[in-house]
Design a protein around this motif. Structure first.
Motif, short mmCIF file in Angstrom:
data_model
loop_
_atom_site.label_atom_id
_atom_site.label_comp_id
_atom_site.label_asym_id
_atom_site.label_seq_id
_atom_site.Cartn_x
_atom_site.Cartn_y
_atom_site.Cartn_z
N LEU A 1 41.65 31.90 41.70
CA LEU A 1 42.52 30.74 41.91
C LEU A 1 43.98 31.06 41.65
O LEU A 1 44.85 30.71 42.44
CB LEU A 1 42.07 29.59 41.01
CG LEU A 1 42.90 28.30 41.08
CD1 LEU A 1 42.91 27.75 42.49
CD2 LEU A 1 42.37 27.26 40.10
N GLU A 2 44.25 31.74 40.54
CA GLU A 2 45.63 32.09 40.22
C GLU A 2 46.23 32.96 41.33
O GLU A 2 47.39 32.77 41.73
CB GLU A 2 45.69 32.83 38.89
CG GLU A 2 45.33 31.98 37.69
CD GLU A 2 45.38 32.77 36.40
OE1 GLU A 2 46.46 33.34 36.10
OE2 GLU A 2 44.37 32.83 35.69
N SER B 1 43.86 31.25 52.02
CA SER B 1 44.33 31.00 50.66
C SER B 1 44.11 29.55 50.27
O SER B 1 43.66 29.25 49.15
CB SER B 1 45.81 31.34 50.54
OG SER B 1 46.04 32.71 50.78
N MET B 2 44.39 28.64 51.19
CA MET B 2 44.23 27.21 50.89
C MET B 2 42.77 26.85 50.74
O MET B 2 42.40 26.00 49.91
CB MET B 2 44.92 26.39 51.98
CG MET B 2 46.44 26.59 51.98
SD MET B 2 47.28 25.81 53.37
CE MET B 2 47.08 24.09 52.94
N GLN B 3 41.90 27.49 51.55
CA GLN B 3 40.47 27.23 51.43
C GLN B 3 39.92 27.74 50.10
O GLN B 3 39.02 27.14 49.52
CB GLN B 3 39.73 27.86 52.60
CG GLN B 3 39.92 27.12 53.92
CD GLN B 3 39.37 27.87 55.12
OE1 GLN B 3 39.23 29.09 55.09
NE2 GLN B 3 39.06 27.14 56.18
N GLU B 4 40.47 28.86 49.61
CA GLU B 4 40.05 29.40 48.32
C GLU B 4 40.44 28.45 47.19
O GLU B 4 39.67 28.26 46.24
CB GLU B 4 40.66 30.78 48.11
CG GLU B 4 40.04 31.86 48.99
CD GLU B 4 40.80 33.18 48.94
OE1 GLU B 4 41.90 33.19 48.35
OE2 GLU B 4 40.30 34.18 49.49
N GLU C 1 39.99 34.24 59.88
CA GLU C 1 39.50 35.00 58.74
C GLU C 1 38.08 34.62 58.33
O GLU C 1 37.40 35.39 57.65
CB GLU C 1 40.45 34.84 57.55
CG GLU C 1 41.82 35.49 57.81
CD GLU C 1 42.76 35.31 56.65
OE1 GLU C 1 42.90 34.15 56.18
OE2 GLU C 1 43.37 36.29 56.20
N THR C 2 37.64 33.44 58.73
CA THR C 2 36.31 32.96 58.35
C THR C 2 35.41 32.72 59.56
O THR C 2 34.20 32.52 59.39
CB THR C 2 36.41 31.65 57.56
OG1 THR C 2 36.96 30.62 58.41
CG2 THR C 2 37.28 31.82 56.33
#
Length: 305
Positions: A141-142, A162-165, A291-292
């Motif tokens: 998350l960080e 990044s936003m999905q993570e 990416e997914t």
């Protein structure tokens, strides 16, 4: 700019730590701010790119007419109609993504303000990570939040990966939080999902509006314009890749029911080089996250029978 932005800054200063030692007191306000501000940033970047491409298309067509003609007037009327429709869509999208606020008046000024706000947001720190929490991947998350800040600082679009993570980390809190906090978490997830849906709807309509002009030029045999509009379209599609969105390659491919919808067929004579079930033409472009591979919209196609 509004009390909303100021409130978000106040919240980011107040809640810059997720204390997992006492999960009942988890504050996810700061995480949700990163999600929302990242999406706002992407939205205003997308609108800026689209308007630039649309302006190039309009300019290209209008320059093609040496004199004022009925055909030129018809083109101007059609282009203005498409522009007005997209302006309404943009306004509706901003309204949803910004949580009910009116459309900002100055695009560049708002872009600068959002960029500065994201840069000023405090880092997210995860405290007291035990084995149970590590299994839920809070360690990433960080990194994901730092990546959002770094990309915005460089003026780049924020990757949806990044936003999905970050969103996944918020959803993971559901397995640890108290019933009261779960309500707050679910509310944030549902609200963000609606905003993502609104952003993707804007993206698809932007593509379709440019494609509509391209197809009309093609049908009227304005080949010079078709070539120029195709180049502008490709530039726009290339820009979408920087958001983590890619077009589904369909033309000439064998029909795939998982990513395509067949809305018609064509006889083999129209394309002797194609085999049965290969895609002859794409009526509506399909998209997915690059990416997914998560599907955004199926491609609507015509296949050879």
């Amino acid at each position: 700019m509004g009390r909303k932005i100021e409130n978000q800054k106040e919240q980011s200063e107040q809640y810059n730590t997720i204390d997992l030692a006492n999960i009942k007191r988890v504050e996810i306000n700061s995480v949700s701010i990163y999600l929302n501000m990242g999406l706002i940033w992407n939205s205003i970047c997308l609108v800026g790119i689209y308007k630039e491409c649309f302006s190039k298309v309009r300019s290209s067509i209008m320059k093609g007419f040496e004199h004022q003609t009925d055909q030129m007037k018809q083109w101007e009327k059609s282009i203005c109609s498409i522009r007005d429709t997209m302006d309404r869509t943009i306004e509706e999208t901003y309204y949803v993504i910004r949580g009910g606020q009116d459309l900002m008046s100055e695009h560049d000024a708002y872009l600068t303000e959002v960029r500065e706000l994201i840069a000023d947001l405090h880092p997210i720190k995860i405290l007291d990570i035990d084995d149970k929490v590590e299994d839920l991947n809070f360690n990433g998350l960080e990194h994901s939040i730092k990546e959002i800040k770094d990309e915005v600082k460089k003026g780049n679009r924020v990757s949806f990966k990044s936003m999905q993570e970050v969103q996944q980390a918020v959803e993971n809190l559901l397995t640890l939080s108290s019933e009261t906090n779960n309500t707050n978490v679910k509310s944030i997830i549902e609200g963000y999902d609606k905003k993502i849906e609104s952003f993707l709807n804007l993206t698809l309509k932007a593509v379709d509006s440019l494609n509509m002009i391209h197809d009309f030029a093609k049908k009227t045999n304005l080949n010079e314009w078709v070539e120029q509009i195709s180049e502008i379209m490709n530039d726009f599609l290339h820009s979408l890749a920087s958001f983590g969105i890619e077009e589904i390659e369909a033309e000439g491919m064998f029909f795939d029911g998982e990513i395509m919808i067949s809305i018609g067929t064509a006889p083999p004579q129209v394309a002797p080089h194609l085999e049965k079930y290969q895609v002859y033409s794409v009526v509506e472009k399909g998209f997915r996250f690059n990416e997914t591979n998560q599907l955004i919209r199926e491609a609507k196609v015509i296949t050879i029978y």
